[in-house]
Motif scaffolding. Sequence first.
Motif, mmCIF file in Angstrom:
data_model
loop_
_atom_site.group_PDB
_atom_site.id
_atom_site.type_symbol
_atom_site.label_atom_id
_atom_site.label_comp_id
_atom_site.label_asym_id
_atom_site.label_seq_id
_atom_site.Cartn_x
_atom_site.Cartn_y
_atom_site.Cartn_z
ATOM 1 N N LEU A 57 -4.116 -8.739 15.148
ATOM 2 C CA LEU A 57 -4.436 -9.744 14.134
ATOM 3 C C LEU A 57 -5.043 -9.005 12.954
ATOM 4 O O LEU A 57 -6.061 -8.302 13.118
ATOM 5 N N LEU A 58 -4.428 -9.133 11.801
ATOM 6 C CA LEU A 58 -4.813 -8.305 10.662
ATOM 7 C C LEU A 58 -5.169 -9.197 9.476
ATOM 8 O O LEU A 58 -4.292 -9.865 8.920
ATOM 9 N N ALA A 59 -6.452 -9.267 9.166
ATOM 10 C CA ALA A 59 -6.864 -10.082 8.015
ATOM 11 C C ALA A 59 -6.674 -9.269 6.749
ATOM 12 O O ALA A 59 -7.069 -8.102 6.697
ATOM 13 N N SER A 60 -6.043 -9.872 5.750
ATOM 14 C CA SER A 60 -5.807 -9.122 4.513
ATOM 15 C C SER A 60 -5.664 -10.057 3.322
ATOM 16 O O SER A 60 -5.192 -11.184 3.448
ATOM 17 N N HIS A 61 -6.092 -9.566 2.176
ATOM 18 C CA HIS A 61 -5.857 -10.293 0.932
ATOM 19 C C HIS A 61 -4.551 -9.848 0.288
ATOM 20 O O HIS A 61 -4.081 -10.473 -0.650
#
Lengths: 260, 362
Positions: free
Chosen positions: A191-195
């Motif tokens: 799971l990769l949180a990114s803007h």
Amino acid sequence: MTLRLRNLTVGYRRQPVFSHLSLPDIPPGSLVAVAGPNAVGKSTLLRAIAGLLPLQGDILLDGQALAALPPASRRQCIGYLPQLLPQPVPLVAYETVMSACRAVGGVGDLRPLEQAIEQVFDDLGIRSLALRRLSAMSGGQRQMVGLAQVLVRQPQLLLLDEPTSALDLHWQLNVLNVVRAATRRQGTIALLASHDLNLALRFCDQLLVLAPGGHAVLGPPAEVLTPALLSRTYGIEGRIEQCSLGYPIVLADRPSACRP
Amino acid sequence: MSSYANLEAATGADQHLNLAAAYRQFVWRRFACLLLLLLGCLVAFLVDIASGPASLGLMEVVQGLLRPETLDMGTRVIIQDIRLPYALMAVAVGACLGLAGAEMQTALNNPLASPFTLGVGAAATLGASLVIAFNLSLFGLAVHILLPLSAFVFAAAASLLILALSRALGASVHAVVLFGIAMLFGINALVGLIVFMADAESVQQIVFWTMGSLARATLDQVAVVALVFACCLPFALRNAWAMTLLRSGEEQARSLGVRVESMRLRVLLRVSLLTAVAIAFVGEIGFIGLVAPHIARMLLGEDHRFLLPGSALAGALLLSLASIASKLLVPGVLLPVGIVTALVGIPLFIALILARSREAVL
């Protein structure tokens, strides 16, 4: 190994960020990009899954509740990269990574650990940093060392909070290639949180968009991403097009009249 | 070129160099550095015994320690009964304060933290001042037992208060430091009040306590301090990897199962024990706990397997040097070691910082 999130309620000091959040099952080997505007709860979700925030509801990994796992097994399962970079202290990168493996619980034979560390430095392409102090590194280099701390243990579930925020284009692609390879090779769920939506879209199988008000939608990027969703979530007028390599790209035209 | 720079150059030049082997080489250098510190402590300890009004040679000191029967009675008494407890106390107290400072700086993630900047040392002074000023006696205990006991209880209470307040308010480590500093000022005001109310003889004793002196040391007291240090060091070292990980980032450490709050509690308890016992017998010696960890960090880095014993050794070395200086600075006068510590330590500390920054420029 499937990840199932059911009925999650997470918050800070009785102020819920999510209430009763449930998502479709995430199959093994998936790379899920977690997107959404600032303060919508991307980091909160990752921290809660990592066990750093109290939560109500169920997180099941391969049918087993994470909360019910003994601490040692839980540590083994989950690798969490916080948004904050490793501190610029006079620790050399090699021992920073080693400390992640030896801090809790002993290691018997050191040789497999040494090989794993060597491998992760090679995979990430940071071998030349191995004996450099964190205090003598740039922010991006420290972020790579932080990633090495997480990847060296080969966890089944990777939770990466803005893992490329301090990296240039070369290292962004490098890191996401390594994560992608881990999911394909070991069946890891990431799971990769990114803007950076376009970077995430290039690598992810599924996109989880968190919208204000605790709403969430998960699915293949092509199905999830629509101009209406961009407007609702980010408050922009934008288009979703396809680049020559076949990846979807988001083109943001202008802020919409009303911010969500 | 530093050992860091050498090894960086090695890994940069030879991409196929085995990292584990290069790191082991690096660890050996640190080990050698630790041994050098130990050697420095030993030399300073011998010079400390040798220096004083009746000047002795180093060989005479060694002989007096190993084969005292070969010396005349006068020299033997000077070495064994007067100077040995003094010099041993300098080593033991310096080691306790050095270890306490290193643990505190890591646990609170603050380079300015030390048992004294957070008021733990001042609380010990408050405990001692109460016993001195009001001539307290409890359960029939003699003053020489009650005084260190009171110092310890107050130091432990101060540590627990800092921790309880920060936990109750969900405070960050920065808030812990602020609580500690607020408490330091509060306790200093109470000590001032006691001094204001006490008679002249008590005031003199309290002032003498705050200046720190090794002159009252006895071998029994040294044994107590050494025992506490010997008990605390293994527990501190058991956490060495967790503390090393904590230095790279608290969130990462938590996610890997390090129970940071519980570790902080245990560190604060050890710090209060080490600080209270160390200064209970010699008074306030404030500088060591702050500077010794920085010196050790400059020489050995942040790997706590080396930093913790290194900081203890740096503390012991600093206090031994201060003890020597306290006898030599003004011939015939024994200056309070608490005052001299800063006078000796600050130039050494500044020299190290300058050497380090010059290395960074080169």
